[in-house]
Design an enzyme around this catalytic site. Sequence first.
Site, PDB file in Angstrom:
ATOM      1  N   ARG A 341      37.862  39.624  39.480  1.00  0.00           N
ATOM      2  CA  ARG A 341      38.869  40.096  38.533  1.00  0.00           C
ATOM      3  C   ARG A 341      38.288  41.201  37.640  1.00  0.00           C
ATOM      4  O   ARG A 341      37.162  41.676  37.856  1.00  0.00           O
ATOM      5  CB  ARG A 341      39.406  38.930  37.706  1.00  0.00           C
ATOM      6  CG  ARG A 341      38.425  38.321  36.728  1.00  0.00           C
ATOM      7  CD  ARG A 341      39.014  37.069  36.110  1.00  0.00           C
ATOM      8  NE  ARG A 341      38.101  36.433  35.169  1.00  0.00           N
ATOM      9  CZ  ARG A 341      38.097  35.132  34.908  1.00  0.00           C
ATOM     10  NH1 ARG A 341      38.931  34.317  35.523  1.00  0.00           N
ATOM     11  NH2 ARG A 341      37.251  34.632  34.027  1.00  0.00           N
ATOM     12  N   ASP A 342      39.036  41.592  36.643  1.00  0.00           N
ATOM     13  CA  ASP A 342      38.622  42.697  35.768  1.00  0.00           C
ATOM     14  C   ASP A 342      37.611  42.222  34.722  1.00  0.00           C
ATOM     15  O   ASP A 342      37.766  42.430  33.527  1.00  0.00           O
ATOM     16  CB  ASP A 342      39.849  43.318  35.088  1.00  0.00           C
ATOM     17  CG  ASP A 342      40.643  42.317  34.255  1.00  0.00           C
ATOM     18  OD1 ASP A 342      40.351  41.097  34.324  1.00  0.00           O
ATOM     19  OD2 ASP A 342      41.554  42.758  33.521  1.00  0.00           O
ATOM     20  N   GLU A 343      36.546  41.585  35.219  1.00  0.00           N
ATOM     21  CA  GLU A 343      35.511  41.021  34.349  1.00  0.00           C
ATOM     22  C   GLU A 343      34.149  41.296  34.979  1.00  0.00           C
ATOM     23  O   GLU A 343      33.512  42.285  34.669  1.00  0.00           O
ATOM     24  CB  GLU A 343      35.765  39.518  34.149  1.00  0.00           C
ATOM     25  CG  GLU A 343      34.988  38.929  33.004  1.00  0.00           C
ATOM     26  CD  GLU A 343      35.589  37.588  32.560  1.00  0.00           C
ATOM     27  OE1 GLU A 343      34.956  36.929  31.724  1.00  0.00           O
ATOM     28  OE2 GLU A 343      36.684  37.223  33.030  1.00  0.00           O
ATOM     29  N   GLU A 603      36.401  28.064  38.672  1.00  0.00           N
ATOM     30  CA  GLU A 603      36.275  28.137  37.213  1.00  0.00           C
ATOM     31  C   GLU A 603      36.883  26.906  36.551  1.00  0.00           C
ATOM     32  O   GLU A 603      36.357  26.403  35.555  1.00  0.00           O
ATOM     33  CB  GLU A 603      36.968  29.400  36.714  1.00  0.00           C
ATOM     34  CG  GLU A 603      36.868  29.642  35.225  1.00  0.00           C
ATOM     35  CD  GLU A 603      37.460  30.977  34.815  1.00  0.00           C
ATOM     36  OE1 GLU A 603      37.132  31.459  33.719  1.00  0.00           O
ATOM     37  OE2 GLU A 603      38.254  31.556  35.600  1.00  0.00           O
TER      38      GLU A 603
END
Length: 718
Positions: A341-343, A603
């Site tokens: 993801r955008d992490e 997660e």
Amino acid sequence: MEFLAKWIQPSEEMGSICPVFRKQWQLKEQPVRAILYLTALGVYEAELNGQRISEYVLAPGWTAYEKRLQYQQYDITELLSGMNKLLVTVGKGWFRSPMPGWEETEDKHRRSSQPCGIWGEIHLIYGEKETEILTTDTSWEYGESGVRFSEIYDGENYDAGYRTEAWKAVAPLDWPLDILIPQEGEEIREMERVYAKSVFQTPAGETVVDFGQEITGYAEFTVDAKAGDTVKILHGEVLDANGNFYNDNYRSARAEINYICEEGTQKWHPGLTFFGFRYLKLEQFPGEAKTENFTAIVVYSEMKRTGRIQCSDSKINQLFSNIVWGQKGNFLDVPTDCPQRDERLGWTGDAQVFVKAASYNFDVERFFRKWLRDLAADQRPNGAVGQVIPDYMPEGAPSAAWGDAAVICPWQIYLTYGNTEVLREQFPSMKKWVDYITGTTETEYLWTNGEHFGDWLGLDAPTGSYKGSSREDFIASAFYAYSTGILVKAGKVLGEDVSEYESLYGEIIRAFRIKYPSCLTQTEYTLLVWFELSENPQKSADELADMIRKDGCQMKTGFVGTPYILHVISKYGHSELAYSLLLREEYPSWLYSVNKGATTIWEHWDGIMENGEFWSVNMNSFNHYAYGAVADWLYEEAGGIQLIEEAPGFAAVRIAPKPDKRLEWLEADLQTRAGQITSRWTWVEDRIRLEIKTESPAYVVLGEQEKKVEPGSYVFFL
């Protein structure tokens, strides 16, 4: 080593297009040896005379770039010809991609607006006294490459038919040279290949490729197409409840490939970014898509596998496989939280809870020492440690259990590998962290009124909160004690005077026991015992076990408590309960995700809920290694291979397995700095047959007795 080269850059703004730099030269004679030194502001691919110069991908890796930028050294002797052409294509990489994706900050905007540039030297060695040096200077040229776009989160666009014809003179770039360091970490490599398991149509009519395994890396495809045809591919980790493609959990990360074909049969994969995925959605693909058209290339740091766990339960074996794949998927130069993801950031809390398991599964000494140097480099002037390293979130407040990675990680790397140098290097950083807590707390000898993540994702969290119900000041003060205690031990190993910190440690313990005479949650009990804060650890562990049973024989812990909870209850006589938690299949449990088809660690315990719906869109990674910390319990308690602090690097080992009748057999195998250690137990009627092989002196626990054995192979019956 002293260098002559200067930084160079494109002389004009390139927009989203990746530049390719070119250097051409004629050899005056064949050198005895030729060495290329190279790095970039971004990630680069380099080829000399049409051949890649190395198997290293995503070079120069990810460091605290403002203070430390790795350069690489390549032997290019065999690639030389009379007339030579060196091409270096540079993508944004971690250096210039807009990271993190979910927030807009001044620091993010500053980083993403930084220039693209390269630096390097070619050393042509003709003999003992003659070396010709070619440097990056204004004799180089640049142009547009076929890579029309490349970023970490959004993927890569490539035009296979594009040919660079307009070459322009580069411009000098005023960028620091004192940040350059030789390669420190393991090289990032294409480590494995996974061939497509199936290509199928979803109920929504989508064409999807399934690799049967979640990986980090990129997909390679072969296609027979006409010039100008387009391939568009999206990446995803799971299918939705209806069996359709899903990647909403990637949030703002587009994670896509756009490829413009040339004429004929062609094979391609991205080279300047990476993805976390199991599934591909073929939005556009010329011709019929077949399994043989697709390969997933697994990319991670070149770490040697050192640990294995096998047992009679296939679901535990799958769990361990998931842990290993989760580590591979998130150990791509930096220990990240997730790869999709955008992490994709180096969260310090995740790293510290998993570092022991990581160091058993793979040889990560070099990997962590490089990352810890970045941690020290990015440590703030007051000693605070950021939430992520490299620190791409400098606005974020330091948190207990996250910043403590500064102390916990070097200590564990020392214990596993026996090298005091990691302590010597990191000791100033370790002290700065403890001093930061001492200087910032509002209550002497406790850590109070800070801003923390608490027991992140604890299952006892109040409605609407990501934080478990454990008291934040309790957790912070417990870690204050734990890190101070480790600092004292590290100082003694190094021969440092740590009397001041010994006194501080004693005061913290006393203050903690007065402030927190009782525990309210499973995590509080776990930290109380594991961090040696309890005056009566047996009583506290018994109370924890009772609480777990009252909670329905299930854990309520989050990121902070989960790594230690099985250790605590098994150490104090509740191994049967520890196995019950390990073997539990209902939510919440490690095997719940296995039963849902997971191939990496999730997660959330219920990332996919029992009704098939998703836990959340905003924060629901299916490759998040933190809960895989249970692997170190499998090695140490189930398998019985235990470190001895006084004999770091497994110079000696304690072997004390705790079998359970619900498993017929279990084997733990560990390659250590001192050699191989194997422990295997098997139920034979009502007795345990224990087979061990050790290349270290071993202390074998046989019931109430402990027997020392020299290196060798042994069989015992318990």
